[in-house]
Motif scaffolding. Structure first.
Motif, short mmCIF file in Angstrom:
data_model
loop_
_atom_site.label_atom_id
_atom_site.label_comp_id
_atom_site.label_asym_id
_atom_site.label_seq_id
_atom_site.Cartn_x
_atom_site.Cartn_y
_atom_site.Cartn_z
N VAL A 125 -47.62 41.86 -2.08
CA VAL A 125 -47.26 42.15 -3.68
C VAL A 125 -46.53 43.55 -4.00
N GLU A 126 -47.02 44.61 -2.84
CA GLU A 126 -46.23 45.96 -2.90
C GLU A 126 -44.94 45.70 -2.59
N GLU A 146 -53.87 33.55 -2.58
CA GLU A 146 -52.38 34.40 -2.31
C GLU A 146 -51.24 33.59 -3.04
N GLY A 147 -50.99 32.42 -3.10
CA GLY A 147 -50.32 31.76 -3.99
C GLY A 147 -50.16 32.22 -5.49
N GLU A 148 -51.20 32.32 -6.16
CA GLU A 148 -51.17 32.90 -7.36
C GLU A 148 -50.70 34.44 -7.60
N ALA A 149 -51.08 35.04 -6.55
CA ALA A 149 -50.68 36.49 -6.43
C ALA A 149 -49.31 36.61 -6.40
N LEU A 150 -48.65 35.71 -5.38
CA LEU A 150 -47.14 35.87 -5.11
C LEU A 150 -46.51 35.51 -6.21
N ILE A 151 -46.88 34.46 -7.13
CA ILE A 151 -46.37 33.82 -8.26
C ILE A 151 -46.54 34.85 -9.35
N VAL A 177 -53.40 21.74 -0.27
CA VAL A 177 -52.73 22.21 -1.46
C VAL A 177 -51.09 22.02 -1.26
N ASP A 178 -50.31 21.48 -2.08
CA ASP A 178 -48.89 21.27 -2.14
C ASP A 178 -48.41 22.56 -2.57
N ILE A 179 -47.73 23.29 -1.46
CA ILE A 179 -47.05 24.51 -1.62
C ILE A 179 -45.77 24.29 -2.49
N ILE A 180 -45.23 23.48 -2.41
CA ILE A 180 -43.83 23.13 -2.99
C ILE A 180 -44.17 23.09 -4.47
N ASP A 185 -42.85 26.18 -10.72
CA ASP A 185 -42.55 26.71 -12.13
C ASP A 185 -42.47 28.34 -11.86
N ALA A 186 -42.20 29.09 -10.77
CA ALA A 186 -42.34 30.38 -10.64
C ALA A 186 -41.15 31.01 -10.81
N ASN A 187 -39.83 30.04 -11.27
CA ASN A 187 -38.43 30.71 -11.42
C ASN A 187 -37.85 30.87 -9.93
N ILE A 188 -38.21 30.10 -8.83
CA ILE A 188 -37.61 30.52 -7.68
C ILE A 188 -37.00 29.40 -6.82
N ASN A 189 -36.14 29.74 -5.97
CA ASN A 189 -35.56 28.45 -5.06
C ASN A 189 -36.55 28.50 -4.10
N ILE A 190 -37.13 27.22 -3.90
CA ILE A 190 -38.10 26.77 -2.81
C ILE A 190 -37.68 25.43 -2.19
#
Length: 260
Positions: A125-126, A146-151, A177-180, A185-190
């Motif tokens: 996150v830093e 971790e996923g929630e923290a990254l989002i 967990v489905d990573i994709i 909805d995080a406004n990123i290109n995955i």
């Protein structure tokens, strides 16, 4: 100590000033003697205390014989102080981050090992918060939370261009967990990719972090106590990894175009 007193002291009031202000929120208005009696502050100190509260704009003084002291609304006072402290903290973060980054650039061997899931996530996150233009990630697994923290970190930095290559799924505490789907909805290109059990985060082609962990025998669950992050600020190394990431991303996009 009363929580209200502690909070007011944290805003810069002395103990006596905090006690006087709390007392005055019930009195609303009063003379110095009345405030001293209700707050328990010695009469020999009360005038200096009230002058201090007036200077800090927590109360108003009405001239007279004797003088009358009127408390200002906690909503008005504390909202003002909250904004002031927030601005001061933001300014301090900016100044200290500049000093920190200059200091980091002087370190001769900028590679650090980070142990523990919480510390690893915090460092990720830093790095995201410090990034100027781009974040590229390979995600082959995720730790719990971790996923929630990254989002959350990505949503706080909408100016960043974020690309992620990820395995379709991973397991957290025995649950698939489905990573994709998690990041959609995080406004990123995955993009879905064949990613091994490793995680790489690259920021601005200047710094990066590898994360490794052992897995259970069935290769499903991570063993968080074995997690280790390798944080690397060698720009040449980060740039090399970033170029490889971009090439892999380009191949995946071209392959999708040919199929469509």
């Amino acid at each position: 100590m009363d929580d209200n007193i502690s909070t007011l002291k944290g805003m810069g009031l002395t103990l006596y000033e905090a006690e006087a202000y709390v007392a005055m929120t019930s009195l609303i208005s009063g003379t110095a003697s009345e405030i001293a009696e209700n707050s328990g502050i010695p009469r020999s100190k009360i005038y200096d205390v009230l002058k201090g509260l007036s200077r800090k704009n927590f109360i108003e003084i009405e001239d007279g014989r004797p003088q009358t002291y009127h408390v200002k609304s906690p909503v008005e006072v504390l909202s003002r102080e909250k904004e002031r402290l927030g601005n001061e903290i933001d300014d301090t973060i900016t100044r200290l981050t500049h000093i920190y980054e200059n200091g980091m650039s002087q370190v001769q061997a900028p590679i650090w090992r980070i142990y523990g899931v919480e510390k690893i996530i915090s460092q990720e996150v830093e790095i995201i918060n410090r990034a100027k233009t781009s974040i590229n990630m390979r995600i082959g697994f995720l730790f719990e939370g971790e996923g929630e923290a990254l989002i959350k970190a990505f949503k706080n930095r909408p100016i960043l261009k974020v690309n992620i290559l990820a395995s379709q799924t991973c397991y957290i505490n025995g649950e698939e967990v489905d990573i994709i789907e998690l990041f959609k909805d995080a406004n990123i290109n995955i993009q879905k990719a064949d990613i091994p059990f490793v995680k790489v985060l690259i920021s601005d082609s200047k710094e990066m972090m590898h994360t490794y962990t052992k897995f259970s025998e069935d290769k499903r669950n991570v063993l968080p106590e074995t997690a280790i992050g390798i944080w690397n600020k060698y720009e040449d190394v980060a740039k090399n990894y970033d170029e490889r990431f971009k090439n892999q991303l380009k191949k995946i996009k071209n392959k999708k175009k040919r199929k469509s």
